[in-house]
Design an enzyme around this catalytic site. Structure first.
Site, short mmCIF file in Angstrom:
data_model
loop_
_atom_site.label_atom_id
_atom_site.label_comp_id
_atom_site.label_asym_id
_atom_site.label_seq_id
_atom_site.Cartn_x
_atom_site.Cartn_y
_atom_site.Cartn_z
CG HIS A 196 57.98 13.23 -53.99
ND1 HIS A 196 57.42 13.93 -55.04
CD2 HIS A 196 57.19 13.46 -52.92
CE1 HIS A 196 56.34 14.57 -54.61
NE2 HIS A 196 56.18 14.30 -53.32
CG ASP A 218 65.68 9.84 -60.27
OD1 ASP A 218 65.28 10.26 -59.17
OD2 ASP A 218 66.28 10.55 -61.10
#
Length: 455
Positions: A156, A364
């Site tokens: 993730h 991110d």
């Protein structure tokens, strides 16, 4: 077809409590469709730890199965290797990474213990889907125990370039263990390409197809599966009582002023200090915004036991105080800094009442706030998404205003452009992005990954 077994560090909830993240909702949906088990840590620290009783909770055809950790597991595996070693390295922060051999030993021990507790739940024909950096080595442990079913892994968070990951002691052993998975998924093509580059440069691997790589004697699928949200569902949240109430509160506070919103956990990867400085630069370079534009930063704390997070929290409080002291007026506060979270429906109302979302992480994997902001907008008067080029979402949402979060002057100029953007341009950008997030939603993400994993 056997059942689906999802493995992640934290599990649940099985019901959308209003605070459950979009990922939890997506995983519950796919588990309900197929029937299955969600296995992971209970969130509890006990003396027995992973040797204690497995807690089991069933709702229709989905079961939560969790085990505790003991104090050493928590400190070495979770607070140690996962969050003091892997998290900073995977976010390109070698300066913050701690290389402590007991941490690494704790990480491998907990992966082995979780594999031992998971194995009895696996039956022939089952499919196991493992999530995130806590469990890089889980499949290797399961294979050593004789588990032969299909096992997939999804990361993730970012996967850095080979010159970063090779700073990790015994990096080859870690990556070799990842090749025990059958499918390895990443948020973006950039992350996938970094992983493939590592395999080729460091492990003598080779590409054997568009999405297949051979290394360490194994051939696996390595592919980008950009995670989505329930965009259509989230787009209804601003119309809910909680959403409308939040919008009305914000409008009463703002009047005819504009609001920029940021929503992030307190984390050095999110670039919040850079964001505060860029907003200060906006007020310096474009003084017409003084008294007219404010920044609302929602930042619930995370990992508060780690020194790096205590430091960044202090820095943010200092910066907000400094900027407010410099520019505030009796009826206007430039930065409102809230260190707690909001339920998702209230958050949707907050998004809709904000002219700009400033989503500027330094790194991110994806960043679902960007997608939630787009989903929450009023189609007739949408706001503008200002997005870091280093967020995985930038690959998909290229109609946003893309910025370099390190360049405060560029970010300030982009904020000024966004504040002045005409309605027709705002609508065309919004429509293009909304169509993408509806098409590539959380359900499609899960189905796409599982279609590859099911072989």
């Amino acid at each position: 077809m056997g059942k689906l077994i999802v493995v992640s560090n934290r599990v649940g909830p099985l019901k959308d409590t209003g605070k459950a993240g979009g990922l939890a909702v997506a995983l519950v949906d796919v588990l309900r469709e197929r029937g299955g088990v969600w296995f992971g840590w209970s969130g509890q620290v006990s003396e027995e730890g992973t040797f204690g009783e497995m807690k089991r909770q069933k709702s229709r055809n989905v079961e939560l199965a969790t085990v505790d950790m003991n104090k050493a597991d928590y400190e070495e595996f979770y607070a140690g290797y996962a969050n003091r070693t892997l998290w900073p390295i995977l976010h390109y922060r070698l300066d913050l990474a701690e290389f402590d051999r007991p941490y690494e030993q704790g990480y491998r021990r907990v992966n082995e213990r979780f594999a031992t507790r998971l194995k009895p739940l696996i039956e022939p024909g089952d499919v196991v889907w493992v999530h995130d950096y806590h469990f890089f080595t889980l499949a290797g442990q399961l294979r050593a125990m004789g588990v032969e079913c299909r096992i997939g892994f999804f990361l993730h968070i970012p996967f850095p370039s080979p010159d970063i990951i090779t700073a990790l002691p015994r990096h080859t052993a870690l990556v070799r263990s990842m090749l025990a998975y059958d499918v390895i998924g990443f948020q973006s093509n950039r992350d996938r390409n970094h992983f493939i580059e590592y395999l080729i440069q460091e492990a003598g691997g080779e590409r054997v197809g568009e999405d297949r790589v051979r290394a360490f004697g194994r051939e696996v699928v390595v592919k980008a599966f950009p995670i989505g949200i329930d965009a259509e569902g989230f787009s209804q949240f601003p119309k809910s009582p909680e959403g409308r109430r939040q919008s009305q509160r914000i409008k009463a506070i703002l009047g005819d002023r504009a609001q920029i919103v940021g929503v992030d956990r307190v984390d050095y990867s999110k670039g919040i200090p850079h964001r505060f400085r860029a907003f200060e630069r906006l007020l310096e370079d474009y003084p017409e915004n003084r008294g007219r534009v404010s920044l609302l930063q929602v930042a619930p704390p995370s990992r508060s036991e780690l020194d790096a997070y205590v430091d960044i929290q202090r820095e943010l409080e200092h910066l907000a105080g400094q900027i407010n002291g410099r520019f505030a007026d009796v009826d206007w506060t430039p930065i409102r800094f809230i260190m707690r979270g909001f339920p998702r429906k209230a958050l949707a109302g907050l998004y809709r009442s904000s002219r700009i979302a400033l989503v500027t992480p330094l790194r991110d994997g994806m960043n679902l706030v960007a997608k939630e902001y787009v989903a929450a907008q009023d189609p007739e008067d949408p706001g503008v998404l200002v997005l870091s080029r280093f967020a995985g979402a930038a690959e998909e949402l290229n109609e946003s205003v893309i910025v370099n979060p390190y360049d405060t002057e560029e970010v300030a100029g982009s904020l000024q452009m966004a504040l002045q953007m005409p309605l027709d341009e705002r609508k065309s950008r919004y429509e293009a992005m909304f169509n993408k997030i509806v098409t590539n939603d959380a359900k499609r993400w899960a189905e796409s990954f599982l279609s590859y994993l099911s072989g």
